[in-house]
Design a protein around this motif. Structure first.
Motif, PDB file in Angstrom:
ATOM      1  N   TRP A   1     -54.658  97.078 104.768  1.00 54.18           N
ATOM      2  CA  TRP A   1     -54.768  97.211 103.321  1.00 54.18           C
ATOM      3  C   TRP A   1     -55.978  96.459 102.778  1.00 54.18           C
ATOM      4  O   TRP A   1     -55.915  95.885 101.688  1.00 54.18           O
TER       5      TRP A   1
ATOM      6  N   ILE B   1     -43.588  85.533  99.862  1.00 57.82           N
ATOM      7  CA  ILE B   1     -43.471  86.263  98.591  1.00 57.82           C
ATOM      8  C   ILE B   1     -42.667  85.434  97.584  1.00 57.82           C
ATOM      9  O   ILE B   1     -42.989  85.404  96.393  1.00 57.82           O
TER      10      ILE B   1
ATOM     11  N   PHE C   1     -49.388  93.291  96.052  1.00 57.63           N
ATOM     12  CA  PHE C   1     -50.223  94.015  95.090  1.00 57.63           C
ATOM     13  C   PHE C   1     -49.530  94.137  93.736  1.00 57.63           C
ATOM     14  O   PHE C   1     -50.180  94.022  92.690  1.00 57.63           O
TER      15      PHE C   1
ATOM     16  N   LEU D   1     -40.836  88.491 109.737  1.00 56.82           N
ATOM     17  CA  LEU D   1     -42.220  88.558 109.285  1.00 56.82           C
ATOM     18  C   LEU D   1     -42.636  87.221 108.696  1.00 56.82           C
ATOM     19  O   LEU D   1     -41.879  86.606 107.950  1.00 56.82           O
ATOM     20  N   SER D   2     -43.835  86.787 109.033  1.00 55.08           N
ATOM     21  CA  SER D   2     -44.304  85.507 108.505  1.00 55.08           C
ATOM     22  C   SER D   2     -45.500  85.743 107.593  1.00 55.08           C
ATOM     23  O   SER D   2     -45.994  86.858 107.459  1.00 55.08           O
TER      24      SER D   2
ATOM     25  N   PRO E   1     -57.363  98.214  99.272  1.00 56.75           N
ATOM     26  CA  PRO E   1     -56.609  97.830  98.073  1.00 56.75           C
ATOM     27  C   PRO E   1     -56.713  96.343  97.763  1.00 56.75           C
ATOM     28  O   PRO E   1     -56.731  95.944  96.586  1.00 56.75           O
ATOM     29  N   PHE E   2     -56.803  95.520  98.805  1.00 61.70           N
ATOM     30  CA  PHE E   2     -56.916  94.072  98.612  1.00 61.70           C
ATOM     31  C   PHE E   2     -58.180  93.735  97.833  1.00 61.70           C
ATOM     32  O   PHE E   2     -58.159  92.971  96.861  1.00 61.70           O
TER      33      PHE E   2
ATOM     34  N   LEU F   1     -52.891  92.443 105.268  1.00 56.99           N
ATOM     35  CA  LEU F   1     -53.706  92.595 104.052  1.00 56.99           C
ATOM     36  C   LEU F   1     -55.187  92.723 104.396  1.00 56.99           C
ATOM     37  O   LEU F   1     -55.936  93.372 103.671  1.00 56.99           O
TER      38      LEU F   1
ATOM     39  N   ILE G   1     -44.039  95.335 107.382  1.00 59.27           N
ATOM     40  CA  ILE G   1     -44.910  94.473 106.584  1.00 59.27           C
ATOM     41  C   ILE G   1     -45.449  95.221 105.365  1.00 59.27           C
ATOM     42  O   ILE G   1     -45.888  94.600 104.395  1.00 59.27           O
TER      43      ILE G   1
ATOM     44  N   ALA H   1     -38.394  86.551 103.023  1.00 61.62           N
ATOM     45  CA  ALA H   1     -39.779  86.772 102.600  1.00 61.62           C
ATOM     46  C   ALA H   1     -40.240  85.505 101.902  1.00 61.62           C
ATOM     47  O   ALA H   1     -40.403  85.474 100.688  1.00 61.62           O
TER      48      ALA H   1
ATOM     49  N   ASP I   1     -48.421  87.299 109.364  1.00 63.86           N
ATOM     50  CA  ASP I   1     -48.349  88.758 109.516  1.00 63.86           C
ATOM     51  C   ASP I   1     -48.855  89.442 108.264  1.00 63.86           C
ATOM     52  O   ASP I   1     -49.602  90.432 108.333  1.00 63.86           O
ATOM     53  N   LEU I   2     -48.414  88.912 107.102  1.00 61.28           N
ATOM     54  CA  LEU I   2     -48.840  89.507 105.831  1.00 61.28           C
ATOM     55  C   LEU I   2     -50.348  89.388 105.665  1.00 61.28           C
ATOM     56  O   LEU I   2     -51.021  90.348 105.277  1.00 61.28           O
TER      57      LEU I   2
ATOM     58  N   ALA J   1     -44.984  82.912  96.202  1.00 56.85           N
ATOM     59  CA  ALA J   1     -45.922  83.557  95.276  1.00 56.85           C
ATOM     60  C   ALA J   1     -45.218  83.897  93.965  1.00 56.85           C
ATOM     61  O   ALA J   1     -45.795  83.757  92.884  1.00 56.85           O
TER      62      ALA J   1
ATOM     63  N   ALA K   1     -57.923  94.976  94.285  1.00 54.08           N
ATOM     64  CA  ALA K   1     -57.080  94.097  93.480  1.00 54.08           C
ATOM     65  C   ALA K   1     -57.878  92.911  92.956  1.00 54.08           C
ATOM     66  O   ALA K   1     -57.683  92.482  91.806  1.00 54.08           O
TER      67      ALA K   1
ATOM     68  N   LEU L   1     -59.871  94.160  90.124  1.00 52.57           N
ATOM     69  CA  LEU L   1     -58.989  94.398  88.982  1.00 52.57           C
ATOM     70  C   LEU L   1     -58.668  93.089  88.268  1.00 52.57           C
ATOM     71  O   LEU L   1     -58.712  93.013  87.035  1.00 52.57           O
ATOM     72  N   LEU L   2     -58.363  92.035  89.042  1.00 52.22           N
ATOM     73  CA  LEU L   2     -58.031  90.744  88.432  1.00 52.22           C
ATOM     74  C   LEU L   2     -59.206  90.210  87.630  1.00 52.22           C
ATOM     75  O   LEU L   2     -59.038  89.749  86.494  1.00 52.22           O
TER      76      LEU L   2
ATOM     77  N   HIS M   1     -43.953  93.996 102.140  1.00 46.34           N
ATOM     78  CA  HIS M   1     -44.508  92.723 101.687  1.00 46.34           C
ATOM     79  C   HIS M   1     -45.878  92.928 101.053  1.00 46.34           C
ATOM     80  O   HIS M   1     -46.200  92.336 100.026  1.00 46.34           O
TER      81      HIS M   1
END
Lengths: 174, 103
Positions: free
Chosen positions: A137, A56, B67, A124-125, A140-141, A133, B59, A53, A128-129, A59, A144, A147-148, B62
């Motif tokens: 997602w 990640i 989040f 997974l690259s 939620p993205f 996202l 995924i 990952a 893909d994420l 990050a 978020a 929220l930040l 990830h």
């Protein structure tokens, strides 16, 4: 995952991470505890690389080591020397007892369950994420990001509110 | 041969260390460090499940971790601002001395 290098990396990272986390527990100076915490964060980032990952892991380095650890360091440095003590409250005994009991329960569950695993790398690259996202997602993205923004505005308000009424702060360039 | 159990075991040990730190530290910043360790171990567990998953939605692990990292960053910023604000009004951030609500 049966490569010798991967196994050595796993054991080295395990020891590094857990010893560093233990250092956060035992070090008496809060500054030393933060330095141990940074080592633990880097160890976890190494695990992410091991688990393929990479995004990640990057990050984790940028956000935890680069932002959160520096934020904690600043919070310590901005408060006086007298509160840099990292000792425990009287509840340390029950806390350790609870921690050991919880570890025992979790370890029993982990080793008692037959996990339906697949050792092949899903490959997974970061793209893909990114695609996930912004498709599955996306709600939620966006939440978020709200929220930040709210958290950062709130943090600034919390720290600012009292300085303005107590004394007038001189200009930074004055 | 490394299996899912190896990574889960490391995650559990890291989580419980973080829990003990969060429950037992006197300084509010120490408590925050314990919470960050717990969040990290949860991320490690999620990534491990994602890596060893058999399903089509690998995924998801990830995305969840992305989040969790976002929320952890927001939480750290607010918690440290709170610590500074509490220090200003009470001259301490030791959690066992913050007993304003005790009658």
């Amino acid at each position: 995952m049966d490569n010798a290098g991967v196994q050595i990396a796993f054991w080295v990272l395990s020891i590094l991470t857990l010893v560093a986390a233990g250092g956060v527990m035992v070090s008496r100076n809060l500054l030393h505890a933060v330095l141990f915490l940074i080592v633990a964060f880097i160890g976890v980032a190494g695990f992410f690389v091991l688990l393929s990952a990479e995004f990640i892991a990057m990050a984790q380095i940028v956000i935890y080591v680069g932002a959160i650890a520096v934020l904690i360091l600043f919070a310590i440095v901005l408060t006086p020397q007298s509160i840099r003590d990292n000792s425990e409250t009287a509840m340390v005994g029950p806390a350790i007892l609870l921690g050991v009991a919880l570890t025992a329960v979790f370890l029993f569950v982990i080793h008692d369950t037959t996990w339906a695993t697949d050792a092949t790398d899903p490959g997974l690259s970061a793209s893909d994420l990114g695609r996930a996202l912004l498709s599955t997602w996306v709600l939620p993205f966006e939440i978020a990001s709200v929220l930040l923004t709210a958290a950062l505005v709130g943090a600034i308000m919390l720290v600012r509110s009292e300085t303005e009424e107590s004394e007038d702060v001189p200009d930074a360039d004055a | 041969m490394l299996t899912l159990e190896h990574f889960l075991t490391v995650g559990v040990l890291l989580f419980c260390l973080g829990l003990v730190i969060a429950l037992s530290k006197r300084n509010a910043i120490g408590v925050l460090m314990g919470i960050e360790l717990m969040l990290n171990s949860v991320n490690l567990t999620l990534i491990a499940f994602s890596r060893f998953s058999t399903g089509p939605a690998e995924i998801a692990g990830h995305a969840f971790v992305a989040f969790v990292i976002t929320v952890a960053a927001a939480e750290a910023a607010v918690a440290l601002a709170l610590a500074v604000a509490v220090y200003r009004s009470r001259q301490t951030v030791e959690v066992d001395q913050l007993d304003l609500l005790r009658s």
